[in-house]
Motif scaffolding. Structure first.
Motif, short mmCIF file in Angstrom:
data_model
loop_
_atom_site.label_atom_id
_atom_site.label_comp_id
_atom_site.label_asym_id
_atom_site.label_seq_id
_atom_site.Cartn_x
_atom_site.Cartn_y
_atom_site.Cartn_z
N GLU A 189 0.86 -1.21 0.00
CA GLU A 189 0.00 0.00 0.00
C GLU A 189 0.88 1.25 0.00
OE1 GLU A 189 -4.16 1.55 0.82
OE2 GLU A 189 -3.29 -0.19 -0.18
N LEU A 190 0.80 2.04 -1.06
CA LEU A 190 1.62 3.25 -1.15
C LEU A 190 1.02 4.35 -0.27
CD1 LEU A 190 2.71 3.34 -4.89
CD2 LEU A 190 3.75 2.24 -2.95
N SER A 191 1.89 5.29 0.14
CA SER A 191 1.53 6.21 1.22
C SER A 191 0.77 7.46 0.77
CB SER A 191 2.80 6.61 1.96
OG SER A 191 3.72 7.19 1.06
N PHE A 192 0.54 7.63 -0.52
CA PHE A 192 -0.29 8.75 -0.99
C PHE A 192 -1.38 8.18 -1.91
CE2 PHE A 192 3.24 11.29 0.31
CZ PHE A 192 2.87 12.63 0.30
N ILE A 193 -2.58 8.73 -1.85
CA ILE A 193 -3.56 8.47 -2.91
C ILE A 193 -2.94 9.00 -4.19
CG2 ILE A 193 -5.83 9.17 -3.79
CD1 ILE A 193 -6.68 9.48 -0.82
N HIS A 194 -3.03 8.23 -5.27
CA HIS A 194 -2.36 8.69 -6.50
C HIS A 194 -2.95 8.02 -7.72
CE1 HIS A 194 -0.44 4.86 -5.53
NE2 HIS A 194 -0.15 4.76 -6.82
N ARG A 195 -2.61 8.56 -8.85
CA ARG A 195 -2.87 7.92 -10.14
C ARG A 195 -1.52 7.53 -10.73
NH1 ARG A 195 -7.82 7.19 -9.54
NH2 ARG A 195 -9.27 8.93 -9.85
N LEU A 225 7.08 12.85 0.85
CA LEU A 225 6.87 12.72 -0.60
C LEU A 225 8.05 11.99 -1.25
CD1 LEU A 225 5.07 13.34 -3.05
CD2 LEU A 225 6.23 15.56 -3.22
N ALA A 226 9.26 12.29 -0.81
CA ALA A 226 10.43 11.59 -1.36
C ALA A 226 10.36 10.09 -1.05
CB ALA A 226 11.72 12.20 -0.80
N ASP A 227 9.87 9.75 0.14
CA ASP A 227 9.71 8.33 0.48
C ASP A 227 8.67 7.66 -0.42
OD1 ASP A 227 11.58 8.62 2.49
OD2 ASP A 227 10.10 8.79 4.11
N PHE A 228 7.59 8.39 -0.69
CA PHE A 228 6.56 7.87 -1.60
C PHE A 228 7.14 7.64 -3.00
CE2 PHE A 228 3.69 9.20 -5.06
CZ PHE A 228 2.81 8.14 -5.06
N ILE A 229 7.94 8.59 -3.47
CA ILE A 229 8.54 8.46 -4.81
C ILE A 229 9.37 7.17 -4.87
CG2 ILE A 229 10.15 9.46 -6.49
CD1 ILE A 229 9.33 12.25 -5.27
N ALA A 230 10.15 6.93 -3.82
CA ALA A 230 10.98 5.71 -3.78
C ALA A 230 10.10 4.45 -3.81
CB ALA A 230 11.88 5.73 -2.55
N GLN A 231 9.03 4.45 -3.00
CA GLN A 231 8.10 3.30 -2.99
C GLN A 231 7.49 3.09 -4.37
OE1 GLN A 231 4.88 4.42 -0.46
NE2 GLN A 231 5.85 3.77 1.45
N ALA A 232 7.03 4.18 -4.97
CA ALA A 232 6.34 4.08 -6.26
C ALA A 232 7.30 3.62 -7.34
CB ALA A 232 5.71 5.42 -6.62
N ARG A 233 8.54 4.07 -7.27
CA ARG A 233 9.53 3.63 -8.28
C ARG A 233 9.69 2.12 -8.22
NH1 ARG A 233 15.07 6.67 -8.26
NH2 ARG A 233 15.33 5.07 -9.88
N GLU A 234 9.70 1.59 -6.99
CA GLU A 234 9.86 0.15 -6.84
C GLU A 234 8.61 -0.59 -7.32
OE1 GLU A 234 12.28 -0.79 -3.51
OE2 GLU A 234 11.04 -2.57 -3.09
N SER A 235 7.43 -0.11 -6.89
CA SER A 235 6.18 -0.79 -7.27
C SER A 235 5.94 -0.77 -8.76
CB SER A 235 4.97 -0.10 -6.62
OG SER A 235 5.02 -0.24 -5.25
#
Ligand code: MLT
Length: 201
Positions: A1-7, A81-91
């Motif tokens: 589960e990523l830490s921001f609602i996003h598209r 936000l930087a942590d979210f970017i790292a998570q999203a890059r991996e996912s």
């Protein structure tokens, strides 16, 4: 589960840089997807919704009033936000993105550049101002940054945008700053210049 609602819109062309879209106050994760499609056709688009609410309007960090920021919150939210970017890059298996931020979204992108430069490959900052009065001495060597300001922007004073450009340049970023004959809102010129800047990266 990523830490921001996003598209997330997957890339349709290989080799195009992923774009991180950051909306302005009162926007959401859907707002800038059409802009993203215009300025970076074929790129993956990652578009989070800011988590701070101001009278029900989403934004990326708290402010005391227009142009006066809660800098402790700016720092906390930039790291989040930087942590979210790292998570999203991996996912989603993404390269480091180019941020394209408008207004409050541009301001948080500038803060991420200064606090977590590794999170972004570069940034287009549309109607940005200085997010932190006393930023850490980040190394932004080689990071491309486009700043587009409005000559009659009632929210961003001209010298504030110039100060942001020079702060980022001093720490090594390759900054292109243009002042357009417009206000705080985006114009067709913003779209054309941002697209051309992304195309030459
Ligand atoms: C900010 O709060 O980041 C700036 O005042 C821009 C805005 O969102 O209105």
């Amino acid at each position: 589960e990523l830490s921001f609602i996003h598209r997330i819109k997957p890339a349709t062309e290989p080799g195009k840089p992923p774009i991180l879209l950051l909306h302005g106050t009162g926007g959401n994760e859907d707002d800038l997807l059409p802009l993203g499609g215009m300025i970076a056709p074929g790129s993956a688009l990652l578009s989070p919704r800011g988590k701070v609410l101001e009278g029900g309007m989403p934004r990326f960090f708290r402010r005391l009033r227009e142009g006066i920021f809660d800098e402790e919150d700016v720092r906390r939210r930039a790291h989040e936000l930087a942590d979210f970017i790292a998570q999203a890059r991996e996912s989603y298996n993404l390269a480091a993105p180019i941020a394209v931020g408008f207004s409050n979204g541009a301001n948080i992108a500038a803060a991420v550049l200064q606090l977590r430069p590794e999170a972004l490959a570069g940034a287009a900052l549309l109607r940005a101002m200085v997010p932190l009065q006393d930023p850490p001495a980040a190394d932004l060597s080689g990071k491309p940054v486009l700043i587009l300001s409005g000559a009659s922007d009632p929210i961003v004073p001209a010298d504030n945008a110039r100060r942001l450009a020079s702060l980022l340049q001093t720490t090594g970023a390759t900054v292109e700053h243009r002042v357009l004959p417009t206000g705080h809102g985006l114009s067709q010129t913003d779209v054309a210049l941002t697209k051309a800047w992304i195309d030459q990266l």
